[in-house]
Design a protein around this motif. Structure first.
Motif, mmCIF file in Angstrom:
data_model
loop_
_atom_site.group_PDB
_atom_site.id
_atom_site.type_symbol
_atom_site.label_atom_id
_atom_site.label_comp_id
_atom_site.label_asym_id
_atom_site.label_seq_id
_atom_site.Cartn_x
_atom_site.Cartn_y
_atom_site.Cartn_z
ATOM 1 N N ASP A 1 -7.657 1.495 2.441
ATOM 2 C CA ASP A 1 -8.424 0.331 1.988
ATOM 3 C C ASP A 1 -7.705 -0.335 0.831
ATOM 4 O OD1 ASP A 1 -10.370 -1.562 1.592
ATOM 5 O OD2 ASP A 1 -11.837 -0.189 0.718
ATOM 6 N N ARG A 2 -7.296 -1.551 1.021
ATOM 7 C CA ARG A 2 -6.829 -2.455 -0.038
ATOM 8 C C ARG A 2 -6.754 -3.854 0.552
ATOM 9 N NH1 ARG A 2 -1.709 -1.456 -3.972
ATOM 10 N NH2 ARG A 2 -3.203 -1.502 -5.695
ATOM 11 N N GLU B 1 -4.900 -6.652 -4.189
ATOM 12 C CA GLU B 1 -5.893 -6.385 -5.231
ATOM 13 C C GLU B 1 -5.562 -5.093 -5.975
ATOM 14 O OE1 GLU B 1 -9.839 -5.340 -3.936
ATOM 15 O OE2 GLU B 1 -9.102 -4.325 -2.149
ATOM 16 N N PHE C 1 0.837 -1.200 0.000
ATOM 17 C CA PHE C 1 0.000 0.000 0.000
ATOM 18 C C PHE C 1 0.874 1.253 0.000
ATOM 19 C CE2 PHE C 1 -2.827 3.186 2.016
ATOM 20 C CZ PHE C 1 -3.906 3.092 1.156
ATOM 21 N N TYR D 1 -7.712 -2.548 -6.610
ATOM 22 C CA TYR D 1 -8.337 -1.379 -5.992
ATOM 23 C C TYR D 1 -7.577 -0.941 -4.746
ATOM 24 C CZ TYR D 1 -11.712 1.600 -3.629
ATOM 25 O OH TYR D 1 -12.312 2.660 -2.998
ATOM 26 N N TYR D 2 -7.461 0.363 -4.555
ATOM 27 C CA TYR D 2 -7.001 0.887 -3.275
ATOM 28 C C TYR D 2 -7.619 2.260 -3.061
ATOM 29 C CZ TYR D 2 -3.642 3.844 -5.845
ATOM 30 O OH TYR D 2 -3.071 4.761 -6.691
ATOM 31 N N ARG E 1 -14.543 -5.681 -6.792
ATOM 32 C CA ARG E 1 -13.646 -6.295 -5.816
ATOM 33 C C ARG E 1 -14.206 -7.630 -5.337
ATOM 34 N NH1 ARG E 1 -12.562 -1.827 -1.353
ATOM 35 N NH2 ARG E 1 -10.850 -3.216 -0.781
#
Length: 482
Positions: free
Chosen positions: A213-214, A241, A30, A243-244, A345
């Protein structure tokens, strides 16, 4: 096969600009991943020094790979296409273990180039330990260690206004930056540090509240094949993933110095983080909580399988679009885009998320994630939202713990487990009606914050759904929703 090292894999080296408390998978996939991209594409020249926040015997460290490691980012992109990308991360310079390297740890305070502090020490990491002392080598808690560094920096630079730090905690607690600052000041009081130091912390150090968020799954199962394809051994390979999200509340200095705005629209500098927390809790977490009992009682075992089922996917989408989103305080297009991302997601083919693994403490999760939109939707429309009330009925049915000869483990507070065991046993013996069962659940004011049976029509709506689930099964009951 060669193990990663900077001699055999040369590349850019960045000056120490960031202290990072925590060496775990999340921060490496992240924060370190983001800073590495910014170093390459925006010229930020930000190298990271990792501090292990806990004293643990370790046989391995990031230093054995000269700080190098690989991220594997995979999932569905904004167009719904499957992607899988690796990146060799060079932003991490070295790792320090302060119990064994206390002198090197404290030397960080004297480095004029160091400017930022990131952390993820778990939710329990931002805590006060009353036995910590300024003279400890080091203090046991993360806030204690940070206070030791800040005091040393203040003393070394004579309280210079331009030597404060930008402190960015990523722990998943409310007001994480404010809480961390308050604990630093509490340690300052505990250790009888001068008021001038506390003024310097207030005026020249910035503590940011964040939302991160990930999904990071860690070391991938197929690591041997991946390492053969990469051509090197990497014991710190980490998968996450696509998305973050990174929402940051605080002064603009962090964005200006790291050029964070260049990363993604999902990296935001905001005046108030609260609406974004509400969005995440209600849409992402709320969708999980609503999905679990419905999908599981329909014979499904994982999130991905649930989203591949048109009936379950439609249920989740309708709940979010028509019942949750209208209750939230952000622009509708942003909320719908976030809901789109959440459902992508959930469909990530690289992650198998078992429904039972996220069923833990379902009663508390429903209260914290879906009770607010449930009540707000009723206040807005005068009607009880069909899909949220159905999800609550499904949750009550799930806590039966068995159906059609199949049983499953239940994990929640003991009082709820006992209450449901007694209630379902009584219902099966015709000693309790579905309405009485629902009333017993909704009337617990200590749990819900109020006696929900006093909300006109709510118990009746939930009872109707529960009766349909009992009489016809989940699939048929779901098909009757309007």
């Amino acid at each position: 096969m060669k193990r990663l090292n900077r001699h055999d894999f040369p590349g850019a080296v960045y000056r120490d600009r960031v202290i990072q408390f925590g060496e775990g998978n999340f921060l490496r996939a992240f924060i370190d991943w983001q800073i590495d991209w910014l170093n390459e594409h925006q010229g930020t020249d930000a190298g990271i020094v990792v501090v292990r926040p806990r004293n643990r015997e370790v046989s391995d460290s990031l230093n054995q790979q000269d700080g190098l490691y690989t991220t594997l980012i995979r999932g569905l992109n904004d167009q719904g296409e499957q992607v899988s990308e690796t990146r060799l991360i060079r932003s991490l310079n070295r790792e320090i273990q302060p119990w064994q390297q206390f002198g090197e740890f404290m030397a960080l305070a004297r480095n004029p180039d160091l400017r930022m502090v990131f952390s993820n020490t778990t939710e329990a990491g931002i805590a006060f330990v009353g036995t910590d002392q300024l003279t400890d080598q080091p203090a046991s808690s993360f806030p204690g260690k940070l206070t030791q560094l800040l005091w040393a920096r203040y003393s070394h630079f004579n309280g210079a206004s331009d030597r404060g730090w930008l402190v960015v905690p990523c722990e998943l607690i409310e007001h994480n930056g404010d809480t961390l600052r308050d604990l630093v000041l509490r340690y300052a009081d505990q250790w009888h540090l001068p008021s001038e130091f506390k003024t310097w912390v207030h005026q020249h150090c910035a503590f940011y509240n964040t939302l991160v968020d990930r999904i990071v799954t860690g070391f991938p199962a197929e690591s041997e094949q991946l390492q053969r394809e990469l051509g090197y051994e990497d014991r710190y390979l980490v998968a996450g993933e696509v998305y973050y999200q990174f929402v940051i509340q605080g002064p603009s200095a962090l964005f200006n110095e790291l050029k964070l705005a260049a990363l993604s629209p999902q990296v935001r500098h905001v005046d108030d983080i609260a609406p974004y927390k509400a969005q995440k809790v209600a849409i992402l977490n709320g969708a999980h909580t609503a999905m679990v009992p419905v999908a599981f009682l329909a014979g499904i075992e994982s999130v991905g399988e649930a989203m591949a089922d048109p009936a379950i996917a439609g249920f989740v989408d309708n709940l979010l679009r028509h019942e949750v989103i209208p209750t939230l305080d952000l622009p509708a297009d942003e909320l719908h885009a976030f809901a789109d991302a959440v459902q992508r997601r959930f469909r990530n083919p690289f992650i198998r998320h078992a429904l039972l693994s996220i069923a833990l403490n379902g009663m508390t999760k429903f209260r914290t994630r879906l009770l607010t939109p449930l009540l707000a939707a009723h206040q807005q429309t005068g009607e009880w939202p069909t899909h949220i009330t159905f999800a609550l009925a499904a949750l009550i049915a799930f806590y039966r713990g068995e159906s059609a000869g199949k049983s499953w483990p239940l994990q929640d507070e003991p009082q709820w487990l006992q209450r449901y065991a007694d209630a379902w046993k009584a219902l099966d013996a015709d000693q309790l009606s579905p309405q009485q069962l629902v009333n017993g659940v909704l009337s617990d004011a200590q749990h819900w914050g109020e006696d929900l049976t006093r909300q006109p029509g709510l118990a009746a709506a939930v009872t109707q759904h529960l009766q349909n689930i009992i009489a016809h099964g989940m699939r048929e009951a779901l098909s009757q929703l309007r």
